[in-house]
Design an enzyme around this catalytic site. Structure first.
Site, PDB file in Angstrom:
ATOM      1  N   VAL A   8      36.603  35.817  47.803  1.00  0.00           N
ATOM      2  CA  VAL A   8      36.273  37.059  48.510  1.00  0.00           C
ATOM      3  C   VAL A   8      34.887  36.974  49.150  1.00  0.00           C
ATOM      4  O   VAL A   8      34.694  37.305  50.323  1.00  0.00           O
ATOM      5  CB  VAL A   8      36.355  38.269  47.540  1.00  0.00           C
ATOM      6  CG1 VAL A   8      35.719  39.510  48.148  1.00  0.00           C
ATOM      7  CG2 VAL A   8      37.810  38.552  47.192  1.00  0.00           C
ATOM      8  N   GLU A  29      38.125  45.293  48.149  1.00  0.00           N
ATOM      9  CA  GLU A  29      38.630  44.344  49.147  1.00  0.00           C
ATOM     10  C   GLU A  29      40.150  44.211  49.016  1.00  0.00           C
ATOM     11  O   GLU A  29      40.674  44.096  47.926  1.00  0.00           O
ATOM     12  CB  GLU A  29      37.951  42.980  48.934  1.00  0.00           C
ATOM     13  CG  GLU A  29      38.374  41.939  49.931  1.00  0.00           C
ATOM     14  CD  GLU A  29      38.284  42.439  51.365  1.00  0.00           C
ATOM     15  OE1 GLU A  29      37.201  42.850  51.791  1.00  0.00           O
ATOM     16  OE2 GLU A  29      39.317  42.433  52.063  1.00  0.00           O
ATOM     17  N   LEU A  41      41.949  41.867  51.018  1.00  0.00           N
ATOM     18  CA  LEU A  41      42.427  40.626  51.642  1.00  0.00           C
ATOM     19  C   LEU A  41      43.402  39.888  50.727  1.00  0.00           C
ATOM     20  O   LEU A  41      43.353  40.028  49.509  1.00  0.00           O
ATOM     21  CB  LEU A  41      41.247  39.722  52.015  1.00  0.00           C
ATOM     22  CG  LEU A  41      40.341  39.121  50.928  1.00  0.00           C
ATOM     23  CD1 LEU A  41      40.977  37.963  50.206  1.00  0.00           C
ATOM     24  CD2 LEU A  41      39.031  38.677  51.542  1.00  0.00           C
ATOM     25  N   ARG A  42      44.278  39.125  51.367  1.00  0.00           N
ATOM     26  CA  ARG A  42      45.219  38.281  50.622  1.00  0.00           C
ATOM     27  C   ARG A  42      44.819  36.829  50.798  1.00  0.00           C
ATOM     28  O   ARG A  42      44.580  36.409  51.945  1.00  0.00           O
ATOM     29  CB  ARG A  42      46.646  38.450  51.175  1.00  0.00           C
ATOM     30  CG  ARG A  42      47.229  39.823  51.049  1.00  0.00           C
ATOM     31  CD  ARG A  42      48.374  39.998  52.038  1.00  0.00           C
ATOM     32  NE  ARG A  42      47.928  39.845  53.421  1.00  0.00           N
ATOM     33  CZ  ARG A  42      48.729  39.638  54.462  1.00  0.00           C
ATOM     34  NH1 ARG A  42      50.018  39.538  54.296  1.00  0.00           N
ATOM     35  NH2 ARG A  42      48.234  39.527  55.678  1.00  0.00           N
ATOM     36  N   ASN A  64      47.330  47.400  43.929  1.00  0.00           N
ATOM     37  CA  ASN A  64      47.812  46.181  43.277  1.00  0.00           C
ATOM     38  C   ASN A  64      48.895  46.482  42.234  1.00  0.00           C
ATOM     39  O   ASN A  64      49.881  45.756  42.117  1.00  0.00           O
ATOM     40  CB  ASN A  64      46.643  45.424  42.632  1.00  0.00           C
ATOM     41  CG  ASN A  64      45.974  44.500  43.641  1.00  0.00           C
ATOM     42  OD1 ASN A  64      46.332  44.500  44.813  1.00  0.00           O
ATOM     43  ND2 ASN A  64      45.001  43.728  43.201  1.00  0.00           N
ATOM     44  N   PHE A  84      57.515  42.450  49.772  1.00  0.00           N
ATOM     45  CA  PHE A  84      57.367  42.516  48.301  1.00  0.00           C
ATOM     46  C   PHE A  84      58.687  42.798  47.588  1.00  0.00           C
ATOM     47  O   PHE A  84      58.713  43.479  46.579  1.00  0.00           O
ATOM     48  CB  PHE A  84      56.283  43.531  47.906  1.00  0.00           C
ATOM     49  CG  PHE A  84      54.909  42.917  47.972  1.00  0.00           C
ATOM     50  CD1 PHE A  84      54.329  42.379  46.835  1.00  0.00           C
ATOM     51  CD2 PHE A  84      54.243  42.818  49.173  1.00  0.00           C
ATOM     52  CE1 PHE A  84      53.090  41.767  46.891  1.00  0.00           C
ATOM     53  CE2 PHE A  84      53.002  42.199  49.245  1.00  0.00           C
ATOM     54  CZ  PHE A  84      52.428  41.676  48.111  1.00  0.00           C
ATOM     55  N   CYS A 134      44.752  38.099  40.872  1.00  0.00           N
ATOM     56  CA  CYS A 134      44.534  39.554  40.896  1.00  0.00           C
ATOM     57  C   CYS A 134      45.588  40.366  40.149  1.00  0.00           C
ATOM     58  O   CYS A 134      45.239  41.109  39.230  1.00  0.00           O
ATOM     59  CB  CYS A 134      44.459  40.032  42.341  1.00  0.00           C
ATOM     60  SG  CYS A 134      42.955  39.445  43.159  1.00  0.00           S
ATOM     61  N   LYS A 158      45.697  40.502  36.093  1.00  0.00           N
ATOM     62  CA  LYS A 158      44.522  41.116  35.451  1.00  0.00           C
ATOM     63  C   LYS A 158      44.349  42.575  35.891  1.00  0.00           C
ATOM     64  O   LYS A 158      43.945  43.421  35.096  1.00  0.00           O
ATOM     65  CB  LYS A 158      43.265  40.293  35.742  1.00  0.00           C
ATOM     66  CG  LYS A 158      42.650  40.501  37.120  1.00  0.00           C
ATOM     67  CD  LYS A 158      41.308  39.781  37.255  1.00  0.00           C
ATOM     68  CE  LYS A 158      40.748  39.874  38.670  1.00  0.00           C
ATOM     69  NZ  LYS A 158      40.386  41.195  39.126  1.00  0.00           N
ATOM     70  N   LYS A 217      50.437  30.719  45.081  1.00  0.00           N
ATOM     71  CA  LYS A 217      51.243  31.075  46.257  1.00  0.00           C
ATOM     72  C   LYS A 217      50.906  30.112  47.390  1.00  0.00           C
ATOM     73  O   LYS A 217      49.933  29.359  47.280  1.00  0.00           O
ATOM     74  CB  LYS A 217      51.008  32.524  46.665  1.00  0.00           C
ATOM     75  CG  LYS A 217      49.612  32.832  47.176  1.00  0.00           C
ATOM     76  CD  LYS A 217      49.602  34.251  47.692  1.00  0.00           C
ATOM     77  CE  LYS A 217      48.347  34.594  48.407  1.00  0.00           C
ATOM     78  NZ  LYS A 217      48.368  35.898  49.007  1.00  0.00           N
TER      79      LYS A 217
HETATM   80  N1  LIG Z   1      40.840  36.474  45.328  1.00  0.00           N
HETATM   81  C1  LIG Z   1      41.418  37.511  45.907  1.00  0.00           C
HETATM   82  O1  LIG Z   1      42.447  37.402  46.593  1.00  0.00           O
HETATM   83  C2  LIG Z   1      40.818  38.901  45.781  1.00  0.00           C
HETATM   84  C3  LIG Z   1      41.234  39.914  46.644  1.00  0.00           C
HETATM   85  C4  LIG Z   1      40.668  41.175  46.519  1.00  0.00           C
HETATM   86  C5  LIG Z   1      39.731  41.415  45.521  1.00  0.00           C
HETATM   87  N2  LIG Z   1      39.362  40.419  44.670  1.00  0.00           N
HETATM   88  C6  LIG Z   1      38.328  40.698  43.658  1.00  0.00           C
HETATM   89  O2  LIG Z   1      37.086  40.183  44.117  1.00  0.00           O
HETATM   90  C7  LIG Z   1      36.306  39.711  43.017  1.00  0.00           C
HETATM   91  C8  LIG Z   1      35.937  38.262  43.221  1.00  0.00           C
HETATM   92  O3  LIG Z   1      37.127  37.522  43.228  1.00  0.00           O
HETATM   93  P1  LIG Z   1      37.194  36.014  43.764  1.00  0.00           P
HETATM   94  O4  LIG Z   1      38.615  35.636  43.781  1.00  0.00           O
HETATM   95  O5  LIG Z   1      36.372  35.879  44.983  1.00  0.00           O
HETATM   96  O6  LIG Z   1      36.458  35.264  42.553  1.00  0.00           O
HETATM   97  P2  LIG Z   1      35.902  33.777  42.544  1.00  0.00           P
HETATM   98  O7  LIG Z   1      35.930  33.346  41.128  1.00  0.00           O
HETATM   99  O8  LIG Z   1      36.592  32.964  43.567  1.00  0.00           O
HETATM  100  O9  LIG Z   1      34.390  33.938  43.028  1.00  0.00           O
HETATM  101  C9  LIG Z   1      33.360  34.447  42.254  1.00  0.00           C
HETATM  102  C10 LIG Z   1      32.093  33.655  42.553  1.00  0.00           C
HETATM  103  O10 LIG Z   1      30.997  34.278  41.881  1.00  0.00           O
HETATM  104  C11 LIG Z   1      30.129  33.260  41.403  1.00  0.00           C
HETATM  105  N3  LIG Z   1      29.265  33.831  40.372  1.00  0.00           N
HETATM  106  C12 LIG Z   1      29.556  34.093  39.075  1.00  0.00           C
HETATM  107  N4  LIG Z   1      28.481  34.661  38.483  1.00  0.00           N
HETATM  108  C13 LIG Z   1      27.505  34.747  39.410  1.00  0.00           C
HETATM  109  C14 LIG Z   1      26.170  35.250  39.405  1.00  0.00           C
HETATM  110  N5  LIG Z   1      25.658  35.779  38.329  1.00  0.00           N
HETATM  111  N6  LIG Z   1      25.467  35.181  40.554  1.00  0.00           N
HETATM  112  C15 LIG Z   1      25.998  34.643  41.676  1.00  0.00           C
HETATM  113  N7  LIG Z   1      27.252  34.153  41.741  1.00  0.00           N
HETATM  114  C16 LIG Z   1      27.992  34.218  40.620  1.00  0.00           C
HETATM  115  C17 LIG Z   1      31.082  32.173  40.945  1.00  0.00           C
HETATM  116  O11 LIG Z   1      30.420  30.923  40.852  1.00  0.00           O
HETATM  117  C18 LIG Z   1      32.144  32.215  42.047  1.00  0.00           C
HETATM  118  O12 LIG Z   1      31.826  31.338  43.101  1.00  0.00           O
HETATM  119  C19 LIG Z   1      37.137  39.992  41.766  1.00  0.00           C
HETATM  120  O13 LIG Z   1      36.786  41.234  41.259  1.00  0.00           O
HETATM  121  C20 LIG Z   1      38.558  40.044  42.319  1.00  0.00           C
HETATM  122  O14 LIG Z   1      39.405  40.817  41.508  1.00  0.00           O
HETATM  123  C21 LIG Z   1      39.867  39.165  44.790  1.00  0.00           C
END
Ligand SMILES: NC(=O)c1ccc[n+]([C@@H]2O[C@H](COP(=O)([O-])OP(=O)(O)OC[C@H]3O[C@@H](n4cnc5c(N)ncnc54)[C@H](O)[C@@H]3O)[C@@H](O)[C@H]2O)c1
Length: 432
Positions: free
Chosen positions: A11, A149, A151-152, A209, A250, A261, A264, A322
C-alpha cells in the site's frame, strides 16, 4: 505538497508513487534497510503491474525518495501517511502495535502542524487512539485523518489513480481541505471524495472487506451444495450474476478467500464486535465456512491416491494468493503444500512471480520449476492454486506428455468440464 509515507509495502509504495505522479514531493520511509536500499537503487521491491514505470519516472524527476529515518519523514511531509502493517493478533483482533508505535515516535518528532493519515486498515476508534497517543506527548498542533485504502493487489496502480471513491474520515476543516486538495487530481472524472467522521471511515473499510468475503463464502457454500445435488455452479453463478442487484463479481467459487486482507479483516471486525458486546453471527459463519473451504481439495486428493501420497510427485501451479501479485500471505498454496508434504509427497511448483517469496519461506522443502510445463515432469497429479492467465489455456497435449498420470485438482475452476474430459484428464474442480 510535501508528503511522507511511513511503511513502504504494497500500500505505502503504491500510495507514495502515485502521489508523486501528480506532482507531490514524496518521501517513503521504511524500517527495512534492505528494502530502502533496493528502492534507492531504483528497484521496485514488489511485483505490481505498471508500478515500475511510474516508480522510475518519479525517481528520475526527484519527486520520489526513500529513507529509513522517521525523523526525516516527519520533517519532510505536511501530510504523513501511515501505511503500516495491522496483522492478525493472537485473539483475532488487529495488532495496532505498528501504528501506535509510530504515533508515539511521531509525537516526539513533531515541530510544526502536520496531518497524520491512517491509511492502514484499522478498527473503529483507532484515529482517536492515535490522536490521544500523540497529544499526550506534544503541544504542537496536528490532526489525524482516517483514509482507508481500497486498492487491490494486481490492479493497485489503476485503483489508486482512478479510485471509485475516496473515503476521508476527519473532523478538522483544515485537514479536510488539505486531503481534498491532495486527491483532487484523482477524481477528475467525478468519482466522489466521501467526507465522514473517523469512525464511519474506519468501519467502511472493514464492512467492504467483510461483505466481499461473505459474498465469496456464500458462493462457496452454493458450490458445495451443487456437488451434492448434481448442479453446475458455473451455470448458477451466471444465472444469479446477471441480476443487477447481485452483480457478476465476487461470485467465483474456489478454495476459500485468502490473501493479506480478507482473513485478518473479517476476524478483526468479528473481534471488534465482540469487544463492543455485539456478536456478528454472520461473520462467525463466514470464518468457519472459509476454514473448511480451504481444506476441500485434500480429501479428494487423498481418495484419488487411496490414502497413500508417499513419494507421489505433485505439481503445483500458482503460489501467490491471487494472480498478478507476488504476495503469498495466507495463500492457499501454502496450506496445500503443508498438507502434501505431511503425507510424504514430493512437490514441484511454478508461479510466474511468487517463487522467490516461497523460497524465502520454505527453502528446499519443495522444488521450483523453470516454467509451468517443467513443473509437470513425471507428476502424478497437478494441483492448481492460483488463476494466473497463463494457466487458463495450456497445451493439454504437452501437459499429458509431461505427466506420469493426467490428473488435475483445480481449486480455481479454470477449465471447461467437457473439454478437459475430452482431453482425457481426471479432473476435480469446485461445485461442478
Ligand atoms: N495489501 C493490500 O492489498 C491492502 C489493501 C488495502 C489496505 N491494506 C492495509 O494497508 C496496511 C499495509 O498493508 P501492506 O499490504 O502494504 O503491508 P506490507 O507488509 O506490504 O507493508 C508494510 C511495510 O511497513 C514497514 N514497516 C513496519 N514497521 C515499520 C516502522 N515502524 N516504520 C516504518 N516502516 C515500517 C514494513 O517493513 C513493510 O515494508 C495494512 O493495514 C493492510 O491491511 C492493504
Amino acid at each position: 505538497m510535501k508528503i511522507s509515507v511511513i511503511g513502504t509495502g504494497y500500500v505505502g509504495l503504491v500510495t507514495g508513487t502515485c502521489l508523486a505522479e501528480t506532482g507531490n514531493e514524496v518521501l517513503c520511509i521504511d524500517i527495512d534497510k534492505n528494502k530502502v536500499q533496493q528502492m534507492q537503487q531504483g528497484q521496485v521491491p514488489i511485483y505490481e503491474p505498471h508500478l515500475d514505470v511510474l516508480f522510475e519516472r518519479n525517481i528520475k524527476a526527484e519527486r520520489l525518495t526513500f529513507s529509513t529515518s522517521l525523523e526525516e519523514g516527519i520533517t519532510h511531509g505536511d501530510i504523513i501517511f501511515l501505511a503500516l502493517p495491522t496483522p492478525e493478533d493472537e485473539d483475532g483482533s488487529a495488532d495496532l502495535s505498528y501504528v501506535l508505535g509510530a504515533a508515539k515516535d511521531i509525537a516526539k518528532l513533531l515541530k510544526s502542524y502536520k496531518v497524520i493519515v491512517d491509511k492502514s486498515t484499522v478498527p473503529v476508534g483507532t484515529a482517536a487512539l492515535v490522536t490521544h497517543t500523540i497529544a499526550r506527548q506534544t503541544k504542537v498542533p496536528f490532526d489525524v485523518v482516517s483514509n482507508p485504502e481500497f486498492l487491490r493487489e494486481g490492479f493497485a496502480v489503476d485503483d489508486f489513480l482512478k479510485p471509485e471513491r475516496i473515503v476521508v474520515g476527519a473532523s478538522s476543516e483544515r485537514a479536510i481541505e488539505l486531503m481534498k486538495k491532495l486527491y483532487k487530481p484523482f477524481v477528475r472524472s467525478g468519482n466522489p471524495i466521501l467526507i465522514m467522521d473517523e469512525k464511519s471511515a474506519e468501519l467502511t473499510k472493514y464492512a467492504a472487506n467483510a461483505f466481499l468475503a461473505t459474498k465469496i463464502t456464500f458462493m462457496n457454500e452454493i458450490a458445495n451444495f451443487c456437488e451434492i445435488v448434481g448442479a453446475d455452479v458455473d451455470k448458477v453463478r451466471v444465472g444469479i450474476g446477471t441480476d443487477s442487484r447481485i452483480g457478476k463479481r465476487f461470485l467465483f467459487p474456489g478454495i476459500g478467500y485468502d490473501g493479506s486482507c480478507f482473513p485478518k479483516d473479517v476476524k478483526a471486525l468479528h473481534k471488534s464486535g465482540k469487544d463492543a458486546g455485539y456478536h456478528f453471527n454472520i461473520l462467525n459463519a463466514v470464518i468457519q465456512v472459509n476454514n473448511l473451504q480451504k481444506t476441500i481439495l485434500m480429501p479428494r486428493i487423498d481418495a484419488y491416491f487411496k490414502g497413500d501420497l508417499n513419494h507421489k510427485k505433485i505439481a503445483i501451479w500458482g503460489l501467490a494468493f491471487k494472480p498478478e501479485t507476488d504476495d503469498i500471505r495466507e495463500a492457499p498454496s501454502l496450506y496445500m503444500i503443508d498438507e502434501l508434504l505431511k503425507r510424504g509427497a514430493k512437490i514441484k511448483a511454478f508461479d510466474p512471480e511468487a517463487m522467490n517469496n516461497v523460497k524465502k519461506k520454505l527453502g528446499t522443502q519443495i522444488t521450483y520449476a523453470q516454467d509451468m510445463y517443467d513443473a509437470l515432469t513425471d507428476a502424478d497429479a497437478l494441483v492448481i492454486c492460483t488463476e494466473w492467465s497463463i494457466f487458463r489455456t495450456p497445451d493439454f497435449g504437452k501437459m499429458k506428455k509431461q505427466m506420469e498420470t493426467p490428473a488435475i485438482f483445480d481449486g480455481r475452476n479454470l477449465y471447461d468440464l467437457e473439454e478437459i474430459k475430452n482431453e482425457g484428464f481426471y479432473y476435480s474442480s469446485i461445485g461442478r
